[in-house]
Write a protein that holds these residues in place. Sequence first.
Motif, PDB file in Angstrom:
ATOM      1  N   SER A  38      -4.750  45.628  39.226  1.00  0.00           N
ATOM      2  CA  SER A  38      -3.328  45.298  39.066  1.00  0.00           C
ATOM      3  C   SER A  38      -2.473  46.556  39.012  1.00  0.00           C
ATOM      4  O   SER A  38      -1.382  46.604  39.589  1.00  0.00           O
ATOM      5  N   SER A  39      -2.977  47.577  38.313  1.00  0.00           N
ATOM      6  CA  SER A  39      -2.218  48.823  38.224  1.00  0.00           C
ATOM      7  C   SER A  39      -2.064  49.481  39.589  1.00  0.00           C
ATOM      8  O   SER A  39      -0.972  49.924  39.967  1.00  0.00           O
ATOM      9  N   TYR A  40      -3.150  49.545  40.362  1.00  0.00           N
ATOM     10  CA  TYR A  40      -3.073  50.150  41.690  1.00  0.00           C
ATOM     11  C   TYR A  40      -2.217  49.307  42.630  1.00  0.00           C
ATOM     12  O   TYR A  40      -1.508  49.849  43.497  1.00  0.00           O
ATOM     13  N   ALA A  41      -2.274  47.975  42.478  1.00  0.00           N
ATOM     14  CA  ALA A  41      -1.453  47.110  43.324  1.00  0.00           C
ATOM     15  C   ALA A  41       0.036  47.320  43.039  1.00  0.00           C
ATOM     16  O   ALA A  41       0.864  47.340  43.967  1.00  0.00           O
ATOM     17  N   LEU A  42       0.391  47.485  41.766  1.00  0.00           N
ATOM     18  CA  LEU A  42       1.787  47.746  41.422  1.00  0.00           C
ATOM     19  C   LEU A  42       2.261  49.078  41.987  1.00  0.00           C
ATOM     20  O   LEU A  42       3.390  49.208  42.477  1.00  0.00           O
ATOM     21  N   GLN A  43       1.397  50.100  41.895  1.00  0.00           N
ATOM     22  CA  GLN A  43       1.783  51.405  42.411  1.00  0.00           C
ATOM     23  C   GLN A  43       1.972  51.387  43.925  1.00  0.00           C
ATOM     24  O   GLN A  43       2.819  52.111  44.459  1.00  0.00           O
ATOM     25  N   LEU A  44       1.199  50.549  44.616  1.00  0.00           N
ATOM     26  CA  LEU A  44       1.370  50.446  46.065  1.00  0.00           C
ATOM     27  C   LEU A  44       2.597  49.613  46.430  1.00  0.00           C
ATOM     28  O   LEU A  44       3.335  49.939  47.367  1.00  0.00           O
ATOM     29  N   ALA A  45       2.807  48.516  45.687  1.00  0.00           N
ATOM     30  CA  ALA A  45       3.919  47.622  46.011  1.00  0.00           C
ATOM     31  C   ALA A  45       5.269  48.272  45.719  1.00  0.00           C
ATOM     32  O   ALA A  45       6.238  48.055  46.464  1.00  0.00           O
ATOM     33  N   THR A  56      19.995  60.438  34.455  1.00  0.00           N
ATOM     34  CA  THR A  56      20.840  59.634  35.335  1.00  0.00           C
ATOM     35  C   THR A  56      20.127  59.311  36.638  1.00  0.00           C
ATOM     36  O   THR A  56      20.216  58.187  37.161  1.00  0.00           O
ATOM     37  N   ALA A  57      19.385  60.281  37.168  1.00  0.00           N
ATOM     38  CA  ALA A  57      18.629  60.042  38.401  1.00  0.00           C
ATOM     39  C   ALA A  57      17.521  59.025  38.177  1.00  0.00           C
ATOM     40  O   ALA A  57      17.227  58.203  39.051  1.00  0.00           O
ATOM     41  N   GLU A  58      16.902  59.057  36.994  1.00  0.00           N
ATOM     42  CA  GLU A  58      15.872  58.064  36.683  1.00  0.00           C
ATOM     43  C   GLU A  58      16.462  56.662  36.628  1.00  0.00           C
ATOM     44  O   GLU A  58      15.853  55.702  37.116  1.00  0.00           O
ATOM     45  N   LEU A  59      17.642  56.531  36.033  1.00  0.00           N
ATOM     46  CA  LEU A  59      18.277  55.220  35.933  1.00  0.00           C
ATOM     47  C   LEU A  59      18.656  54.681  37.308  1.00  0.00           C
ATOM     48  O   LEU A  59      18.639  53.459  37.528  1.00  0.00           O
ATOM     49  N   GLN A  60      18.993  55.553  38.238  1.00  0.00           N
ATOM     50  CA  GLN A  60      19.324  55.101  39.583  1.00  0.00           C
ATOM     51  C   GLN A  60      18.106  54.552  40.331  1.00  0.00           C
ATOM     52  O   GLN A  60      18.243  53.757  41.278  1.00  0.00           O
ATOM     53  N   CYS A  61      16.900  54.945  39.892  1.00  0.00           N
ATOM     54  CA  CYS A  61      15.676  54.427  40.528  1.00  0.00           C
ATOM     55  C   CYS A  61      15.469  52.949  40.234  1.00  0.00           C
ATOM     56  O   CYS A  61      14.684  52.277  40.927  1.00  0.00           O
ATOM     57  N   ASN A  62      16.131  52.398  39.224  1.00  0.00           N
ATOM     58  CA  ASN A  62      15.989  50.984  38.909  1.00  0.00           C
ATOM     59  C   ASN A  62      16.496  50.092  40.033  1.00  0.00           C
ATOM     60  O   ASN A  62      16.127  48.913  40.113  1.00  0.00           O
ATOM     61  N   ASP A  63      17.347  50.628  40.912  1.00  0.00           N
ATOM     62  CA  ASP A  63      17.847  49.825  42.030  1.00  0.00           C
ATOM     63  C   ASP A  63      16.750  49.486  43.031  1.00  0.00           C
ATOM     64  O   ASP A  63      16.919  48.561  43.853  1.00  0.00           O
ATOM     65  N   LEU A  64      15.624  50.205  42.972  1.00  0.00           N
ATOM     66  CA  LEU A  64      14.512  49.945  43.890  1.00  0.00           C
ATOM     67  C   LEU A  64      13.590  48.836  43.401  1.00  0.00           C
ATOM     68  O   LEU A  64      12.652  48.467  44.121  1.00  0.00           O
ATOM     69  N   LEU A  65      13.813  48.304  42.209  1.00  0.00           N
ATOM     70  CA  LEU A  65      12.979  47.260  41.643  1.00  0.00           C
ATOM     71  C   LEU A  65      13.580  45.887  41.929  1.00  0.00           C
ATOM     72  O   LEU A  65      14.802  45.744  42.044  1.00  0.00           O
ATOM     73  N   PRO A  66      12.740  44.852  41.996  1.00  0.00           N
ATOM     74  CA  PRO A  66      13.264  43.498  42.203  1.00  0.00           C
ATOM     75  C   PRO A  66      13.931  42.977  40.934  1.00  0.00           C
ATOM     76  O   PRO A  66      13.645  43.438  39.820  1.00  0.00           O
ATOM     77  N   ASN A  73      13.619  40.576  38.740  1.00  0.00           N
ATOM     78  CA  ASN A  73      12.783  39.541  38.122  1.00  0.00           C
ATOM     79  C   ASN A  73      12.168  40.111  36.848  1.00  0.00           C
ATOM     80  O   ASN A  73      12.540  41.208  36.391  1.00  0.00           O
ATOM     81  N   VAL A  74      11.239  39.352  36.275  1.00  0.00           N
ATOM     82  CA  VAL A  74      10.622  39.769  35.007  1.00  0.00           C
ATOM     83  C   VAL A  74       9.849  41.070  35.188  1.00  0.00           C
ATOM     84  O   VAL A  74       9.885  41.955  34.321  1.00  0.00           O
ATOM     85  N   LEU A  75       9.131  41.213  36.300  1.00  0.00           N
ATOM     86  CA  LEU A  75       8.367  42.434  36.534  1.00  0.00           C
ATOM     87  C   LEU A  75       9.281  43.648  36.648  1.00  0.00           C
ATOM     88  O   LEU A  75       8.976  44.725  36.137  1.00  0.00           O
ATOM     89  N   GLY A  76      10.421  43.454  37.293  1.00  0.00           N
ATOM     90  CA  GLY A  76      11.375  44.546  37.389  1.00  0.00           C
ATOM     91  C   GLY A  76      11.932  44.940  36.043  1.00  0.00           C
ATOM     92  O   GLY A  76      12.158  46.136  35.781  1.00  0.00           O
ATOM     93  N   LEU A 136       9.247  47.152  34.363  1.00  0.00           N
ATOM     94  CA  LEU A 136       8.996  48.470  34.931  1.00  0.00           C
ATOM     95  C   LEU A 136      10.197  49.399  34.900  1.00  0.00           C
ATOM     96  O   LEU A 136      10.031  50.620  34.987  1.00  0.00           O
ATOM     97  N   LYS A 137      11.376  48.852  34.766  1.00  0.00           N
ATOM     98  CA  LYS A 137      12.559  49.690  34.934  1.00  0.00           C
ATOM     99  C   LYS A 137      12.705  50.714  33.808  1.00  0.00           C
ATOM    100  O   LYS A 137      12.183  50.520  32.697  1.00  0.00           O
ATOM    101  N   VAL A 138      13.384  51.795  34.109  1.00  0.00           N
ATOM    102  CA  VAL A 138      13.639  52.852  33.140  1.00  0.00           C
ATOM    103  C   VAL A 138      14.708  52.365  32.168  1.00  0.00           C
ATOM    104  O   VAL A 138      15.780  51.917  32.582  1.00  0.00           O
ATOM    105  N   GLN A 139      14.395  52.427  30.879  1.00  0.00           N
ATOM    106  CA  GLN A 139      15.339  51.950  29.869  1.00  0.00           C
ATOM    107  C   GLN A 139      16.400  52.996  29.609  1.00  0.00           C
ATOM    108  O   GLN A 139      16.157  54.200  29.655  1.00  0.00           O
TER     109      GLN A 139
END
Length: 200
Positions: A156-163, A178-188, A190-193, A196-199
């Motif tokens: 599951s961990s490797y699948a997440l890193q690939l997806a 600030t740059a880390e927070l902008q990376c959250n736009d690349l996540l879906p 949903n609950v998984l996003g 994973l997103k940067v708080q």
Amino acid sequence: MPDRRQPDPSTDDNPFAAPPEGRPDQPWQPRQPQRPHDGGGSGGGPSEPGGPGGPARWDPMDPLQRRARYALLAGMWGFFFGIFGIPSVGLLLGALAMYWGISALRGRPATEADPVKGTPSRPGGLDSLGPAARPQRAAAVGGLVTASMALMLAASSYALQLAYKDFFVCRDDALTRTAELQCNDLLPDNVLGEILKVQR
């Protein structure tokens, strides 16, 4: 000379009691466990540890028992490493636990009786351990279960890193918060996003 007192049947099992009169001295032998069906355990030869009639003890010299215990330990530690976010170690330990557990359950091949050599037939697998088979089978099965969970966590961990490779690369290369927070736009969205997103 006064007559010697007759031995008390209740003290026949006393290893420090004097032998009956007229019995010759015998060399020391280990005491055998008494079984209900043998009439007090007075007959039969010595039994092997873990064999029929013997105590079910852990024998570190037996490869089957070692593999069963190794499978349980490696499976548990692989599962813990998977939870702690170290999938590479969890994958290695899970694979080793799977190998050891399967090889312990398969065990030794069954052998047939050889009347020429006088060797009796021997059951295959963990049944060849006698009473010691039950705890070793439980350890091997527990190792397989924990190994499966460790492998699932690693996969599951490797699948997440690939997806979500773009997100992880962006987060690792970010130099500011600030740059880390902008990376959250690349996540879906949903609950998984949310997980994973940067708080902020």
